[in-house]
Write a protein that holds these residues in place. Structure first.
Motif: not given
Length: 116
Positions: A70, A73, A101-102, A105-106, A108, A111-113, A115
Motif C-alpha cells: 500500500y 496509496y 486494510t480496513k 481506510i478507517k 483515512k 483511500e477506499k479505492e 484496496q
C-alpha cells in the motif's frame, strides 16, 4: 521498502503515542499523527505475549509486506504505529491483510479505492 519509511528513534515513537489518534479492532491498533515530510513513516509494535521470536518476526514480516503493498496509496503526511495484539496470532494472512486494510481506510491513511 526503504528504511527511510520506518520510525527509528524512541523520540519519534513517543511522539506518536503522546499525540495519538487511534483506530483499532480486536487484533490490531493503529496510532497515527500528521507530520510534514515527503513520505509516511511507520513502526510495528508487537509484545512478547504474542508468541516466541519466530512467531513475532513472521508477523512483522507479514505486516511490512502489507504496508509495502500500500506504500503508493498511503497518505505521505502521516506517521503511524501498528500495534499487534496477541489475539491475532492465529489469523491467516488473508484476514491479517483484510483487518489492516480496513483500519488504514478507517484512519483515512489510504483511500477506499486503493484496496488491492
Amino acid at each position: 521498502m526503504k528504511r527511510v519509511y520506518s520510525i527509528k528513534s524512541k523520540n519519534e515513537l513517543d511522539l506518536v503515542f503522546k499525540e495519538k489518534k487511534s483506530v483499532g479492532n480486536g487484533y490490531f491498533v493503529i496510532y497515527f499523527i500528521p507530520h510534514e515530510t515527503p513520505h509516511f513513516k511507520y513502526a510495528i509494535s508487537i509484545g512478547k505475549k504474542f508468541g516466541n521470536a519466530v512467531e513475532r518476526n513472521q508477523a512483522k514480516r507479514r505486516l511490512r509486506y502489507i504496508v509495502s503493498n500500500y506504500s503508493n496509496y498511503i497518505n505521505p503526511k502521516y506517521r503511524f504505529v501498528i500495534v499487534v495484539r496477541p489475539q491475532s496470532n492465529l489469523l491467516p494472512y488473508d484476514l491479517i491483510k483484510e483487518n489492516i486494510t480496513k483500519l488504514l481506510i478507517k484512519a483515512k491513511l489510504i483511500e477506499k479505492e486503493a484496496q488491492n
